[in-house]
Write a protein that holds these residues in place. Structure first.
Motif, PDB file in Angstrom:
ATOM      1  N   PHE A 172       0.838  -1.201   0.000  1.00 54.17           N
ATOM      2  CA  PHE A 172       0.000   0.000   0.000  1.00 54.17           C
ATOM      3  C   PHE A 172       0.872   1.251   0.000  1.00 54.17           C
ATOM      4  O   PHE A 172       0.655   2.197  -0.766  1.00 54.17           O
ATOM      5  CB  PHE A 172      -0.932  -0.019   1.221  1.00 54.17           C
ATOM      6  N   ILE A 173       1.880   1.246   0.828  1.00 47.01           N
ATOM      7  CA  ILE A 173       2.767   2.409   0.913  1.00 47.01           C
ATOM      8  C   ILE A 173       3.575   2.558  -0.380  1.00 47.01           C
ATOM      9  O   ILE A 173       3.735   3.655  -0.910  1.00 47.01           O
ATOM     10  CB  ILE A 173       3.705   2.302   2.134  1.00 47.01           C
ATOM     11  N   GLN A 174       4.030   1.420  -0.865  1.00 49.72           N
ATOM     12  CA  GLN A 174       4.855   1.440  -2.072  1.00 49.72           C
ATOM     13  C   GLN A 174       4.121   1.996  -3.280  1.00 49.72           C
ATOM     14  O   GLN A 174       4.695   2.702  -4.092  1.00 49.72           O
ATOM     15  CB  GLN A 174       5.233  -0.007  -2.403  1.00 49.72           C
ATOM     16  N   ASN A 175       2.809   1.622  -3.372  1.00 49.66           N
ATOM     17  CA  ASN A 175       2.077   1.943  -4.593  1.00 49.66           C
ATOM     18  C   ASN A 175       1.880   3.429  -4.839  1.00 49.66           C
ATOM     19  O   ASN A 175       1.699   3.860  -5.958  1.00 49.66           O
ATOM     20  CB  ASN A 175       0.728   1.219  -4.628  1.00 49.66           C
ATOM     21  N   GLY A 176       1.882   4.191  -3.813  1.00 51.59           N
ATOM     22  CA  GLY A 176       1.806   5.627  -4.042  1.00 51.59           C
ATOM     23  C   GLY A 176       3.215   6.179  -3.942  1.00 51.59           C
ATOM     24  O   GLY A 176       4.020   5.666  -3.181  1.00 51.59           O
ATOM     25  N   SER A 177       3.520   7.185  -4.728  1.00 46.62           N
ATOM     26  CA  SER A 177       4.811   7.842  -4.476  1.00 46.62           C
ATOM     27  C   SER A 177       4.476   8.906  -3.442  1.00 46.62           C
ATOM     28  O   SER A 177       3.750   9.844  -3.718  1.00 46.62           O
ATOM     29  CB  SER A 177       5.361   8.453  -5.751  1.00 46.62           C
ATOM     30  N   LEU A 178       4.925   8.704  -2.273  1.00 49.25           N
ATOM     31  CA  LEU A 178       4.325   9.394  -1.133  1.00 49.25           C
ATOM     32  C   LEU A 178       5.008  10.693  -0.707  1.00 49.25           C
ATOM     33  O   LEU A 178       6.206  10.840  -0.812  1.00 49.25           O
ATOM     34  CB  LEU A 178       4.312   8.437   0.056  1.00 49.25           C
ATOM     35  N   ASP A 179       4.149  11.591  -0.235  1.00 52.01           N
ATOM     36  CA  ASP A 179       4.656  12.817   0.371  1.00 52.01           C
ATOM     37  C   ASP A 179       4.215  12.872   1.826  1.00 52.01           C
ATOM     38  O   ASP A 179       4.080  13.949   2.398  1.00 52.01           O
ATOM     39  CB  ASP A 179       4.111  14.035  -0.392  1.00 52.01           C
ATOM     40  N   GLY A 180       3.995  11.734   2.382  1.00 50.23           N
ATOM     41  CA  GLY A 180       3.604  11.681   3.785  1.00 50.23           C
ATOM     42  C   GLY A 180       2.843  10.411   4.096  1.00 50.23           C
ATOM     43  O   GLY A 180       2.130   9.887   3.243  1.00 50.23           O
ATOM     44  N   VAL A 181       3.066   9.912   5.307  1.00 51.60           N
ATOM     45  CA  VAL A 181       2.342   8.723   5.758  1.00 51.60           C
ATOM     46  C   VAL A 181       1.755   9.058   7.120  1.00 51.60           C
ATOM     47  O   VAL A 181       2.361   9.810   7.886  1.00 51.60           O
ATOM     48  CB  VAL A 181       3.311   7.521   5.899  1.00 51.60           C
ATOM     49  N   TRP A 182       0.567   8.566   7.393  1.00 52.10           N
ATOM     50  CA  TRP A 182      -0.028   8.790   8.717  1.00 52.10           C
ATOM     51  C   TRP A 182      -0.655   7.512   9.231  1.00 52.10           C
ATOM     52  O   TRP A 182      -1.074   6.646   8.459  1.00 52.10           O
ATOM     53  CB  TRP A 182      -1.017   9.952   8.698  1.00 52.10           C
ATOM     54  N   TYR A 183      -0.665   7.438  10.529  1.00 51.92           N
ATOM     55  CA  TYR A 183      -1.181   6.226  11.167  1.00 51.92           C
ATOM     56  C   TYR A 183      -1.967   6.682  12.384  1.00 51.92           C
ATOM     57  O   TYR A 183      -1.443   7.333  13.289  1.00 51.92           O
ATOM     58  CB  TYR A 183       0.001   5.342  11.563  1.00 51.92           C
ATOM     59  N   TRP A 184      -3.229   6.366  12.385  1.00 50.82           N
ATOM     60  CA  TRP A 184      -4.182   6.988  13.307  1.00 50.82           C
ATOM     61  C   TRP A 184      -4.721   5.933  14.275  1.00 50.82           C
ATOM     62  O   TRP A 184      -5.131   4.845  13.846  1.00 50.82           O
ATOM     63  CB  TRP A 184      -5.303   7.595  12.462  1.00 50.82           C
ATOM     64  N   ASP A 185      -4.718   6.300  15.533  1.00 52.57           N
ATOM     65  CA  ASP A 185      -5.257   5.411  16.573  1.00 52.57           C
ATOM     66  C   ASP A 185      -6.745   5.725  16.731  1.00 52.57           C
ATOM     67  O   ASP A 185      -7.111   6.739  17.336  1.00 52.57           O
ATOM     68  CB  ASP A 185      -4.500   5.675  17.890  1.00 52.57           C
ATOM     69  N   LEU A 186      -7.590   4.857  16.223  1.00 57.40           N
ATOM     70  CA  LEU A 186      -9.021   5.166  16.262  1.00 57.40           C
ATOM     71  C   LEU A 186      -9.631   4.890  17.644  1.00 57.40           C
ATOM     72  O   LEU A 186     -10.755   5.303  17.918  1.00 57.40           O
ATOM     73  CB  LEU A 186      -9.775   4.376  15.185  1.00 57.40           C
ATOM     74  N   GLU A 187      -8.843   4.197  18.498  1.00 66.91           N
ATOM     75  CA  GLU A 187      -9.347   3.964  19.859  1.00 66.91           C
ATOM     76  C   GLU A 187      -9.036   5.150  20.773  1.00 66.91           C
ATOM     77  O   GLU A 187      -9.735   5.397  21.752  1.00 66.91           O
ATOM     78  CB  GLU A 187      -8.731   2.678  20.407  1.00 66.91           C
ATOM     79  N   GLN A 188      -7.954   5.825  20.428  1.00 66.88           N
ATOM     80  CA  GLN A 188      -7.650   7.095  21.123  1.00 66.88           C
ATOM     81  C   GLN A 188      -7.501   8.138  20.022  1.00 66.88           C
ATOM     82  O   GLN A 188      -6.389   8.497  19.628  1.00 66.88           O
ATOM     83  CB  GLN A 188      -6.330   6.995  21.897  1.00 66.88           C
ATOM     84  N   ILE A 214      -0.111  17.261  -4.681  1.00 61.41           N
ATOM     85  CA  ILE A 214      -0.437  17.410  -6.112  1.00 61.41           C
ATOM     86  C   ILE A 214      -0.603  18.891  -6.486  1.00 61.41           C
ATOM     87  O   ILE A 214      -1.226  19.221  -7.493  1.00 61.41           O
ATOM     88  CB  ILE A 214      -1.707  16.604  -6.479  1.00 61.41           C
ATOM     89  N   THR A 215      -0.033  19.752  -5.655  1.00 68.40           N
ATOM     90  CA  THR A 215      -0.180  21.200  -5.894  1.00 68.40           C
ATOM     91  C   THR A 215       0.313  21.592  -7.283  1.00 68.40           C
ATOM     92  O   THR A 215      -0.348  22.355  -7.984  1.00 68.40           O
ATOM     93  CB  THR A 215       0.602  21.992  -4.825  1.00 68.40           C
ATOM     94  N   LYS A 216       1.467  21.017  -7.679  1.00 69.00           N
ATOM     95  CA  LYS A 216       2.046  21.420  -8.971  1.00 69.00           C
ATOM     96  C   LYS A 216       1.130  21.027 -10.126  1.00 69.00           C
ATOM     97  O   LYS A 216       0.887  21.820 -11.027  1.00 69.00           O
ATOM     98  CB  LYS A 216       3.418  20.752  -9.162  1.00 69.00           C
ATOM     99  N   SER A 217       0.615  19.786 -10.082  1.00 63.69           N
ATOM    100  CA  SER A 217      -0.238  19.375 -11.209  1.00 63.69           C
ATOM    101  C   SER A 217      -1.544  20.149 -11.219  1.00 63.69           C
ATOM    102  O   SER A 217      -2.076  20.461 -12.274  1.00 63.69           O
ATOM    103  CB  SER A 217      -0.490  17.873 -11.236  1.00 63.69           C
ATOM    104  N   ILE A 218      -2.043  20.490 -10.006  1.00 61.11           N
ATOM    105  CA  ILE A 218      -3.288  21.270  -9.967  1.00 61.11           C
ATOM    106  C   ILE A 218      -3.029  22.663 -10.551  1.00 61.11           C
ATOM    107  O   ILE A 218      -3.811  23.170 -11.355  1.00 61.11           O
ATOM    108  CB  ILE A 218      -3.832  21.378  -8.524  1.00 61.11           C
TER     109      ILE A 218
END
Ligand code: ADP
Length: 385
Positions: free
Chosen positions: A28-44, A139-143
């Motif tokens: 999942f991470i690999q498939n996007g060329s990423l400019d950030g990753v986040w991981y959210w605790d939905l219990e807290q 995607i600011t540049k492409s927009i």
């Protein structure tokens, strides 16, 4: 000194462990060329680990930013936050519904940063969402590029429209103004013609040539005026078939009876919305051509057919005339293009370009099939609305 590992946020550590054990997370991470990753605790839900790249993309020092949901929510555009929360809820309720949003953040320098934000919810054994993993693409540049291109395209379109309007105006005014001196020439040459007996043979021939040319020029001007008026006459109205053809046959009675022609409608009964006067002239031009471009010993037979398509009606007008060489199919739709000398068949060479413009005004296409010596069928489509 604490080790590197103990400096890590617990969610970052947890994610790293998950990456080692679950290859779909890695993909999942690999498939996007990423400019950030986040991981959210939905219990807290106040806790969310953001990768440093996310903050640097937005002009912030990652060390100064807390791993709290509030940190990024404060700099996201309000409308986008609302939309992304709704999308998040949909994704939790319905796993097949992807979380994939374009959101706007305020950069530290106050500019707008467009981020494509995708995420997947991670559930416990009972299926309850407990974490969410997400990826960011800036995607600011492409927009900006797309916006710039769109702005330029709109500008070019407006310029083109203005030029077209100018050209139509020019055609209209010139042809309109030319009529007046031409009418004077015609009136005076008629006077001259009446006193022809007083002229010598050269004078008589000259007057005849002037009258003939003046009338031809008048035909040209009238045709040009009609061409420049396409789509301007009135608004769109309902047009009924075969009624239009019946009216046309009455108006064309002269040429039909002189040439002993038959004009028949074999199509369906239909109604379409269009510029009536222009559509009337479109049929008139093609039918008259069908009658005109026949050998002397042939009785012209014109068959008009129609059928319904999804968004258009398809019409065909078939004649049993002289036919057209395949090499000329494109050429005859151009303005002033004629395939025959004037003394053989009269005409201005504007009729079919008129037809093409009317058809295109009604979101249609025009084309033909022909066999030299056997006849021609013109086809065209007209949008129903
Ligand atoms: P015009 O008839 O005034 O010359 P058009 O634009 O209507 O002008 O037609 C262009 C040319 O295409 C004509 O001069 C003629 O040579 C050819 N043409 C048009 N319709 C037919 C037809 N039905 N059969 C044979 N030739 C045709």
């Amino acid at each position: 000194m604490p080790s590197k590992d103990t400096q890590k946020h617990y969610l970052e550590k947890e994610l790293l462990d998950l990456l080692k054990t679950d290859s779909s997370i890695f993909e999942f991470i690999q498939n996007g060329s990423l400019d950030g990753v986040w991981y959210w605790d939905l219990e807290q839900p106040e806790n969310e680990w953001m990768s440093p790249k996310f903050w640097t993309e937005l002009g912030y020092d990652p060390k100064e930013m807390p791993h709290k949901v509030a940190a990024w929510q404060n700099i996201m555009y309000e409308d986008d936050l609302k939309a992304s929360m709704e999308s998040f809820q949909r994704h939790c309720d319905e796993p097949n519904c992807p979380y994939d949003q374009v959101v706007r953040f305020k950069h530290k320098d106050s500019s707008t940063v467009y981020i494509r934000c995708r995420g997947i919810v991670i559930r416990n054994k009972e299926g309850k969402p407990i974490r969410m993993l997400g990826a960011h693409n800036n995607i600011t540049k492409s927009i900006s590029l797309e916006r710039e291109l769109n702005a330029r395209l709109t500008e070019y379109n407006q310029q083109l429209k203005a030029k077209n309007k100018e050209l139509e105006q020019f055609t209209y005014i010139t042809s309109h103004d030319l009529q007046e001196p031409l009418n004077t020439i015609i009136a005076f040459s008629r006077l001259l013609q009446e006193s022809q007996k007083n002229l010598d043979p050269i004078g008589q021939k000259s007057v005849e040539a002037i009258v003939d040319s003046a009338h031809r020029m008048k035909d040209f001007i009238i045709s040009l005026l009609e061409y420049s008026r396409i789509g301007r006459n009135t608004g769109k109205t309902a047009i009924h078939f075969p009624k239009l053809i019946e009216d046309l046959k009455i108006d064309l009675h002269g040429i039909i009876s002189t040439k002993n022609a038959t004009v028949e409608y074999t199509g369906i009964s239909l109604e379409l919305s269009g510029f009536k006067a222009d559509i009337y002239k479109l049929f008139q031009n093609v039918i008259v051509n069908g009658i005109k471009y026949t050998d002397k010993d042939i009785l012209p037979l014109i068959t008009i057919h129609s059928e319904e398509q999804d968004n258009h009606y398809l019409f065909s007008i078939k004649d049993n005339g002289i036919g057209i060489d395949a090499e000329q199919y494109e050429k005859i739709f151009e303005m002033f293009q004629r395939l025959h000398p004037r003394d053989q068949y009269s005409g201005t060479g504007i009729g079919l370009s008129y037809c093409k413009k009317v058809v295109e005004l009604h979101q249609g296409k025009i084309w033909l099939e022909s066999e030299v010596g056997k006849g021609t069928t013109f086809y065209f489509t007209l949008a129903k609305q």
